[in-house]
Design a protein around this motif. Structure first.
Motif, short mmCIF file in Angstrom:
data_model
loop_
_atom_site.label_atom_id
_atom_site.label_comp_id
_atom_site.label_asym_id
_atom_site.label_seq_id
_atom_site.Cartn_x
_atom_site.Cartn_y
_atom_site.Cartn_z
N GLU A 3 7.14 -10.16 40.51
CA GLU A 3 6.49 -10.39 39.21
C GLU A 3 5.55 -9.23 38.90
N ALA A 4 5.80 -8.53 37.80
CA ALA A 4 5.01 -7.35 37.45
C ALA A 4 3.53 -7.69 37.29
N GLU A 5 3.24 -8.86 36.73
CA GLU A 5 1.84 -9.26 36.52
C GLU A 5 1.13 -9.46 37.86
N ASP A 6 1.82 -10.03 38.85
CA ASP A 6 1.22 -10.22 40.17
C ASP A 6 0.99 -8.89 40.87
N VAL A 7 1.95 -7.98 40.73
CA VAL A 7 1.81 -6.65 41.32
C VAL A 7 0.62 -5.93 40.73
N ARG A 8 0.49 -5.99 39.39
CA ARG A 8 -0.63 -5.34 38.73
C ARG A 8 -1.96 -5.95 39.16
N GLY A 9 -2.02 -7.28 39.26
CA GLY A 9 -3.25 -7.93 39.68
C GLY A 9 -3.65 -7.56 41.09
N HIS A 22 0.66 -7.82 51.93
CA HIS A 22 1.83 -7.80 51.04
C HIS A 22 3.11 -7.57 51.83
N GLY A 23 4.21 -7.95 51.20
CA GLY A 23 5.51 -7.68 51.78
C GLY A 23 5.67 -6.21 52.08
N GLY A 124 9.51 1.83 54.08
CA GLY A 124 10.88 2.25 53.82
C GLY A 124 11.09 2.38 52.32
N TYR A 125 11.99 3.27 51.94
CA TYR A 125 12.14 3.61 50.52
C TYR A 125 12.81 2.51 49.70
N ARG A 126 13.48 1.56 50.35
CA ARG A 126 14.17 0.51 49.61
C ARG A 126 13.31 -0.72 49.37
N CYS A 127 12.11 -0.73 49.92
CA CYS A 127 11.27 -1.92 49.82
C CYS A 127 10.61 -2.02 48.44
N PRO A 128 10.65 -3.20 47.81
CA PRO A 128 9.99 -3.38 46.51
C PRO A 128 8.48 -3.13 46.54
N SER A 129 7.87 -3.14 47.73
CA SER A 129 6.43 -2.92 47.80
C SER A 129 6.03 -1.51 47.34
N ASN A 130 7.00 -0.60 47.24
CA ASN A 130 6.67 0.75 46.77
C ASN A 130 6.11 0.71 45.34
N ALA A 131 6.55 -0.24 44.53
CA ALA A 131 6.01 -0.37 43.18
C ALA A 131 4.53 -0.74 43.23
N ILE A 183 -3.04 -11.91 48.57
CA ILE A 183 -1.72 -12.00 49.20
C ILE A 183 -0.65 -11.79 48.13
N LEU A 184 0.24 -10.84 48.40
CA LEU A 184 1.36 -10.53 47.51
C LEU A 184 2.63 -10.72 48.32
N ALA A 185 3.26 -11.87 48.14
CA ALA A 185 4.37 -12.25 49.00
C ALA A 185 5.68 -11.61 48.55
N HIS A 186 6.60 -11.47 49.51
CA HIS A 186 7.97 -11.12 49.16
C HIS A 186 8.49 -12.12 48.14
N ALA A 187 9.27 -11.65 47.18
CA ALA A 187 9.91 -12.58 46.25
C ALA A 187 10.88 -13.49 46.98
N ASP A 188 11.52 -12.97 48.03
CA ASP A 188 12.47 -13.74 48.84
C ASP A 188 12.41 -13.18 50.25
#
Length: 265
Positions: A3-9, A22-23, A124-131, A183-188
């Motif tokens: 969720e972009a809003e959660d990432v921004r927060g 975070h994940g 790792g470069y494939r992880c969504p946490s890079n955003a 806490i910013l959890a993995h989406a899945d």
């Protein structure tokens, strides 16, 4: 993290001084600003000595800026080391210790073999946490952040072999009460683990290239496995060999880190 809003927060909270659990690849990490005060506060929160040197994390475009490449030993060609870093981060979460760039502050460095070194830990470069990392870096205006495993000294019993959390419910149980932690959890979480089939759910394996111990049996210059974590020594050795390096396992890395187990139900 989907969720972009959660990432921004979470990025904004980090910019204000919070630590964010975070994940991170197939697991979780605790990331915060890289200033001395914040690093010391995170150390104390985890039950570590305040002055323990921190590790750093960053995004792909800034990985090379963390290290002082001209200080590599002559036996370790810069391009081959850089290509190795790229491949291992392309596979998944990993860590590297190398000569610290001049802009890395002392509280994030350790002098080893006469060389100021920095430890870079990446998801790792494939992880969504890079955003999330990119947004946090934009908020802080720096080239890197501090990062640590999600565990405490109580769990670790004073050792470096603590089973770190790889599930959000475990992170919340130990850190969710702390107002200084988001806490910013993995989406899945299951999908995050499937994305990294070669990695165990432990803190990352760390490879050191600030010095060389000579040459391996193959005649290749040797890198040191500093910590035997999520990616196995055998897998790491095979990748290193593809880039012209042998692998020597440090005595403290002879035993692989243990993954945390959770109670049923």
């Amino acid at each position: 993290m989907g969720e972009a809003e959660d990432v921004r927060g979470a990025a904004e909270a980090l910019g204000r001084g919070c630590a964010v659990a975070h994940g991170f690849g197939n697991s979780y990490a605790l990331t915060a600003r890289a200033d001395r005060e914040t690093v010391e506060r995170v150390n104390l929160m985890k039950g570590r000595p305040a002055t323990r040197p921190g590790s750093v994390t960053t995004v792909r475009a800034r990985v090379r800026s963390v290290f002082d490449w001209p200080r590599l030993p002559p036996a370790l060609p810069r391009q081959q080391v850089q290509d190795l870093v790229e491949e291992l981060f392309g596979i998944g979460p990993f860590g590297f210790r190398g000569p610290a760039a001049a802009h890395v502050p002392p509280h994030l460095t350790t002098v080893l073999d006469g060389v100021p070194t920095v430890r870079l830990i990446g998801p790792g470069y494939r992880c969504p946490s890079n955003a999330f990392l990119a947004e946090a870096l934009e908020d802080t205006g720096g080239g890197f952040l501090s990062v640590a495993s999600v565990d405490t000294a109580r769990q670790a019993a004073g050792t470096d072999r603590a089973p770190a959390h790889w599930r959000a419910d475990g992170v919340a149980a130990d850190f969710g009460h702390d107002p200084g932690v988001r806490i910013l959890a993995h989406a899945d979480e299951a999908a995050a683990r499937r994305r990294h089939p070669y990695h165990a759910t432990t803190p990352v394996t760390v490879l050191s290239f600030h010095h060389t111990t000579g040459y391996g049996r193959s005649g290749l210059p040797a890198l040191t496995l500093e910590r035997h974590g999520s990616l196995s020594a055998d897998y790491t050795r095979a990748v290193a060999a593809n880039h012209g390096f042998a692998l020597v396992i440090a005595p403290r890395a002879a035993r692989r880190l243990t993954a945390r187990s959770y109670p049923e139900g």
